[in-house]
Design a protein around this motif. Structure first.
Motif, PDB file in Angstrom:
ATOM      1  N   GLY A 103      -6.271  -3.319  -9.308  1.00 19.69           N
ATOM      2  CA  GLY A 103      -5.680  -3.440 -10.627  1.00 19.69           C
ATOM      3  C   GLY A 103      -6.586  -2.837 -11.696  1.00 19.69           C
ATOM      4  O   GLY A 103      -7.817  -2.892 -11.586  1.00 19.69           O
ATOM      5  N   HIS A 134      -0.094  -1.823 -13.121  1.00 19.61           N
ATOM      6  CA  HIS A 134      -0.332  -1.541 -11.702  1.00 19.61           C
ATOM      7  C   HIS A 134       1.033  -1.496 -11.030  1.00 19.61           C
ATOM      8  O   HIS A 134       1.785  -0.549 -11.219  1.00 19.61           O
ATOM      9  CB  HIS A 134      -1.252  -2.588 -11.081  1.00 19.61           C
ATOM     10  CG  HIS A 134      -1.623  -2.266  -9.661  1.00 19.61           C
ATOM     11  ND1 HIS A 134      -2.212  -3.167  -8.830  1.00 19.61           N
ATOM     12  CD2 HIS A 134      -1.479  -1.137  -8.912  1.00 19.61           C
ATOM     13  CE1 HIS A 134      -2.437  -2.621  -7.637  1.00 19.61           C
ATOM     14  NE2 HIS A 134      -1.991  -1.383  -7.673  1.00 19.61           N
ATOM     15  N   GLY A 182       0.513  -7.064  -9.769  1.00 19.38           N
ATOM     16  CA  GLY A 182      -0.016  -6.147  -8.775  1.00 19.38           C
ATOM     17  C   GLY A 182       0.988  -5.878  -7.674  1.00 19.38           C
ATOM     18  O   GLY A 182       2.197  -5.870  -7.892  1.00 19.38           O
TER      19      GLY A 182
END
Length: 204
Positions: A111, A81, A199
């Protein structure tokens, strides 16, 4: 600036304050195959210690999403991600994490799910969801905003990527107890699969 980006999966609007007290948790979830994410709008926000928003594992499901390598024969990569998912050196480029995606300044993407073994791909970690909060006034975070990826739960199954936390507010405050996180999920076993990449986080 409510309505910063009109693209969202579902919408919750509170005229005055959202208060999340100690021991209380909200679990915003994305659509598990297209990543459609919630948008929460309020006049102000207070998240107390030992409470908060938990979107861990609430993003793309196992082997799904733009940062997943999908289903493979044996060794698998963790999902990507904001950071790239881990791979397995024994398999070379076949299990290197997919390219990263999403926005640094406007993180709204869920994600991805970890890569999975063909015989039990559903045991890969799902990706972290999206905590998207547009607050017209003050936001105070003494508790937790968490969108972590989930761990793979069997051999040859990668971890899910961290999701996204995007907090838009006029003023921002909190304490040292406050936590904002979008960590990638662990692999089940480092010799057979990779962990998920991190993330994306932003406070604007």
């Amino acid at each position: 600036k409510v309505g910063y980006n009109k693209v969202f999966g579902y919408f919750l609007s509170v005229t005055n304050a959202i208060v999340v007290g100690p021991g209380s948790w909200l679990h915003p979830a994305c659509h598990w195959t297209n990543g459609g994410a919630p948008l929460i709008v309020a006049g102000s926000l207070l998240v107390e210690t030992n409470g908060g928003f938990n979107a861990n594992g609430k993003g793309y499901r196992a082997t799904s999403g733009p940062g997943s390598r999908g289903t493979v024969g044996t060794y698998t990569a963790g999902a990507s991600h904001g950071g790239r998912g881990g791979g397995n050196p024994g398999e070379g480029n076949l299990t290197v994490g997919a390219p990263t995606y999403g926005s640094v300044s406007n993180p709204l993407t869920a994600g991805s799910g970890g890569g999975g073994h063909a015989n039990h791909y559903w045991k890969s970690g799902s990706g972290g969801g999206v905590i998207r909060l547009e607050i017209a006034g003050a936001a105070t975070v003494r508790g937790t905003l968490s969108a972590n990826g989930a761990r793979g739960t069997d051999q040859y199954n990668g971890g899910g990527a961290g999701g996204a936390v995007f907090l838009f507010c006029v003023t921002f405050g909190g304490t040292s107890n406050g936590l904002i996180a979008a960590v990638g999920g662990d692999s089940y076993a480092s010799l057979s699969s990779g962990a998920g990449g991190g993330g994306r986080l932003a406070v604007a």
